[in-house]
Design a protein around this motif. Structure first.
Motif, PDB file in Angstrom:
ATOM      1  N   VAL A  18      51.269  26.245  64.961  1.00 40.70           N
ATOM      2  CA  VAL A  18      50.689  27.015  63.895  1.00 40.70           C
ATOM      3  C   VAL A  18      50.445  28.368  64.761  1.00 40.70           C
ATOM      4  CG1 VAL A  18      49.149  27.697  62.346  1.00 40.70           C
ATOM      5  CG2 VAL A  18      50.133  25.133  62.479  1.00 40.70           C
ATOM      6  N   GLU A  19      51.264  29.302  64.582  1.00 38.78           N
ATOM      7  CA  GLU A  19      50.913  30.489  65.036  1.00 38.78           C
ATOM      8  C   GLU A  19      49.873  31.551  64.383  1.00 38.78           C
ATOM      9  OE1 GLU A  19      55.369  30.708  66.912  1.00 38.78           O
ATOM     10  OE2 GLU A  19      54.867  31.687  64.964  1.00 38.78           O
ATOM     11  N   SER A  20      49.271  32.135  64.947  1.00 38.50           N
ATOM     12  CA  SER A  20      48.357  33.339  64.396  1.00 38.50           C
ATOM     13  C   SER A  20      48.104  34.574  65.135  1.00 38.50           C
ATOM     14  CB  SER A  20      47.039  32.757  63.769  1.00 38.50           C
ATOM     15  OG  SER A  20      46.297  32.370  65.146  1.00 38.50           O
ATOM     16  N   GLY A  21      47.736  35.748  64.651  1.00 41.85           N
ATOM     17  CA  GLY A  21      47.379  36.766  65.403  1.00 41.85           C
ATOM     18  C   GLY A  21      48.133  38.101  65.391  1.00 41.85           C
ATOM     19  N   GLY A  22      49.145  37.957  64.521  1.00 44.46           N
ATOM     20  CA  GLY A  22      50.034  39.016  64.500  1.00 44.46           C
ATOM     21  C   GLY A  22      49.574  40.146  63.470  1.00 44.46           C
ATOM     22  N   GLY A  23      50.259  41.287  63.294  1.00 39.54           N
ATOM     23  CA  GLY A  23      49.831  42.388  62.287  1.00 39.54           C
ATOM     24  C   GLY A  23      50.136  43.574  62.757  1.00 39.54           C
ATOM     25  N   LEU A  24      49.696  44.732  62.242  1.00 39.81           N
ATOM     26  CA  LEU A  24      50.231  46.109  62.540  1.00 39.81           C
ATOM     27  C   LEU A  24      49.108  46.724  63.316  1.00 39.81           C
ATOM     28  CD1 LEU A  24      51.719  48.442  61.616  1.00 39.81           C
ATOM     29  CD2 LEU A  24      50.311  48.835  59.490  1.00 39.81           C
ATOM     30  N   PRO A  67      55.809  50.817  70.383  1.00 40.78           N
ATOM     31  CA  PRO A  67      56.957  50.603  69.287  1.00 40.78           C
ATOM     32  C   PRO A  67      58.030  49.338  69.475  1.00 40.78           C
ATOM     33  CG  PRO A  67      56.362  52.785  69.268  1.00 40.78           C
ATOM     34  CD  PRO A  67      55.783  52.098  70.707  1.00 40.78           C
ATOM     35  N   GLU A  68      58.428  49.536  70.828  1.00 48.53           N
ATOM     36  CA  GLU A  68      59.656  48.763  71.091  1.00 48.53           C
ATOM     37  C   GLU A  68      59.360  47.225  71.341  1.00 48.53           C
ATOM     38  OE1 GLU A  68      58.750  51.480  72.546  1.00 48.53           O
ATOM     39  OE2 GLU A  68      59.015  51.230  74.769  1.00 48.53           O
ATOM     40  N   ASP A  69      57.947  47.010  71.012  1.00 52.80           N
ATOM     41  CA  ASP A  69      57.358  45.879  70.921  1.00 52.80           C
ATOM     42  C   ASP A  69      57.401  44.991  69.569  1.00 52.80           C
ATOM     43  OD1 ASP A  69      54.761  46.685  73.356  1.00 52.80           O
ATOM     44  OD2 ASP A  69      56.829  45.643  73.946  1.00 52.80           O
ATOM     45  N   THR A  70      57.947  45.839  68.794  1.00 52.48           N
ATOM     46  CA  THR A  70      57.768  45.542  67.396  1.00 52.48           C
ATOM     47  C   THR A  70      58.817  44.074  67.173  1.00 52.48           C
ATOM     48  OG1 THR A  70      57.289  47.390  66.359  1.00 52.48           O
ATOM     49  CG2 THR A  70      58.355  45.850  64.869  1.00 52.48           C
ATOM     50  N   ALA A  71      58.461  42.890  66.630  1.00 48.65           N
ATOM     51  CA  ALA A  71      59.469  42.049  66.787  1.00 48.65           C
ATOM     52  C   ALA A  71      58.720  40.792  65.988  1.00 48.65           C
ATOM     53  CB  ALA A  71      60.041  41.447  67.888  1.00 48.65           C
ATOM     54  N   VAL A  72      59.291  39.871  65.661  1.00 48.09           N
ATOM     55  CA  VAL A  72      58.657  38.490  64.873  1.00 48.09           C
ATOM     56  C   VAL A  72      58.618  37.662  66.565  1.00 48.09           C
ATOM     57  CG1 VAL A  72      59.103  36.208  63.821  1.00 48.09           C
ATOM     58  CG2 VAL A  72      59.669  38.536  62.848  1.00 48.09           C
ATOM     59  N   TYR A  73      57.323  37.417  66.751  1.00 47.03           N
ATOM     60  CA  TYR A  73      57.037  36.326  67.969  1.00 47.03           C
ATOM     61  C   TYR A  73      56.956  35.127  67.705  1.00 47.03           C
ATOM     62  CZ  TYR A  73      55.974  40.629  70.430  1.00 47.03           C
ATOM     63  OH  TYR A  73      56.237  41.886  71.304  1.00 47.03           O
ATOM     64  N   TYR A  74      57.495  34.254  68.350  1.00 45.96           N
ATOM     65  CA  TYR A  74      57.670  32.742  68.185  1.00 45.96           C
ATOM     66  C   TYR A  74      57.207  32.015  69.500  1.00 45.96           C
ATOM     67  CZ  TYR A  74      61.256  33.997  64.611  1.00 45.96           C
ATOM     68  OH  TYR A  74      62.002  34.496  63.475  1.00 45.96           O
ATOM     69  N   CYS A  75      56.456  31.076  69.170  1.00 49.34           N
ATOM     70  CA  CYS A  75      55.782  30.129  70.178  1.00 49.34           C
ATOM     71  C   CYS A  75      56.776  29.101  70.215  1.00 49.34           C
ATOM     72  CB  CYS A  75      54.454  29.435  69.561  1.00 49.34           C
ATOM     73  SG  CYS A  75      53.819  28.216  70.841  1.00 49.34           S
ATOM     74  N   LEU A  76      57.129  28.575  71.631  1.00 51.08           N
ATOM     75  CA  LEU A  76      57.896  27.498  71.868  1.00 51.08           C
ATOM     76  C   LEU A  76      57.044  26.550  72.882  1.00 51.08           C
ATOM     77  CD1 LEU A  76      60.540  26.157  72.375  1.00 51.08           C
ATOM     78  CD2 LEU A  76      61.014  27.480  74.334  1.00 51.08           C
ATOM     79  N   VAL A  77      57.191  25.193  72.750  1.00 52.79           N
ATOM     80  CA  VAL A  77      56.488  24.479  73.399  1.00 52.79           C
ATOM     81  C   VAL A  77      57.669  23.173  73.603  1.00 52.79           C
ATOM     82  CG1 VAL A  77      54.820  22.387  73.189  1.00 52.79           C
ATOM     83  CG2 VAL A  77      54.304  24.934  72.359  1.00 52.79           C
ATOM     84  N   ARG A 112      61.314  17.790  74.771  1.00 49.16           N
ATOM     85  CA  ARG A 112      61.904  18.312  73.583  1.00 49.16           C
ATOM     86  C   ARG A 112      61.252  19.836  73.174  1.00 49.16           C
ATOM     87  NH1 ARG A 112      62.591  14.526  68.547  1.00 49.16           N
ATOM     88  NH2 ARG A 112      63.724  16.628  67.673  1.00 49.16           N
ATOM     89  N   ASP A 113      62.309  20.589  72.760  1.00 47.04           N
ATOM     90  CA  ASP A 113      61.576  22.166  72.330  1.00 47.04           C
ATOM     91  C   ASP A 113      61.399  22.183  70.733  1.00 47.04           C
ATOM     92  OD1 ASP A 113      64.020  24.140  74.286  1.00 47.04           O
ATOM     93  OD2 ASP A 113      61.996  22.894  74.815  1.00 47.04           O
ATOM     94  N   TYR A 114      59.957  22.732  70.725  1.00 48.42           N
ATOM     95  CA  TYR A 114      59.644  22.891  69.277  1.00 48.42           C
ATOM     96  C   TYR A 114      59.161  24.434  69.069  1.00 48.42           C
ATOM     97  CZ  TYR A 114      59.213  17.821  69.298  1.00 48.42           C
ATOM     98  OH  TYR A 114      59.534  16.516  69.385  1.00 48.42           O
ATOM     99  N   TRP A 115      59.741  24.998  67.952  1.00 45.48           N
ATOM    100  CA  TRP A 115      59.252  26.382  67.774  1.00 45.48           C
ATOM    101  C   TRP A 115      58.211  26.452  66.500  1.00 45.48           C
ATOM    102  CZ3 TRP A 115      61.423  30.262  70.118  1.00 45.48           C
ATOM    103  CH2 TRP A 115      62.768  29.895  71.216  1.00 45.48           C
TER     104      TRP A 115
END
Length: 115
Positions: free
Chosen positions: A5-11, A87-97, A102-105
Motif C-alpha cells: 500500500v503506497e501513499s504520499g503522492g500528489g501535486l 517537472p521531469e520527475d512527474t510519473a506514477v511511482y511504484y513500490c517493488l518488494v 518473488r517480486d510484488y508491486w
C-alpha cells in the motif's frame, strides 16, 4: 498474499518535496530488497532507487543527491524522500518488494511536479 500500500503522492511545485511510503502486508520475514520505480506517460518503467535488506542503496543518476530511500523493517515500510523535485520527475511511482525471491508491486501513486 502479499499486498503493498503506497501513499504520499500528489501535486507539488518545482523545487518542492514529497515523501512516499509503501507498507508491506504480513510478516517481515522473507523480505529482501525493496525499491521504487516510476513510469511517465509513453515511457518505460524505470528504477528510481533500491535498498537491500542490509541497507545498501543505489539510485538512478537522474535522482542522485535529491532522493533518499530508506526502510523501517519493524514497520514493514520503505520510504522515498524526494527533494528538489523537477517537472521531469512527474510519473506514477511504484513500490517493488522482493519477498521469498518473488517480486510484488504496489498499485502506484501519482507524483506531479508543476513548473
Amino acid at each position: 498474499q502479499v499486498q503493498l500500500v503506497e501513499s504520499g503522492g500528489g501535486l507539488v511545485q518545482a523545487g518542492g518535496s514529497l515523501r512516499l511510503s509503501c507498507v508491506v502486508s504480513g510478516s517481515i520475514f522473507g523480505i529482501g530488497a525493496m525499491g521504487w520505480y516510476r513510469q511517465a506517460p509513453g515511457l518505460q518503467r524505470e528504477l528510481v532507487a533500491r535498498i537491500t535488506s542490509g541497507g545498501s542503496t543505489n539510485y538512478a543518476d537522474s535522482v542522485k543527491g535529491r532522493f533518499t530511500i530508506s526502510r523501517d523493517n519493524a514497520k514493514r515500510t520503505v520510504y522515498l524522500q524526494m527533494n528538489s523535485l523537477k517537472p521531469e520527475d512527474t510519473a506514477v511511482y511504484y513500490c517493488l518488494v522482493d519477498k521469498w525471491q518473488r517480486d510484488y508491486w504496489g498499485q502506484g501513486t501519482q507524483v506531479t511536479v508543476s513548473s
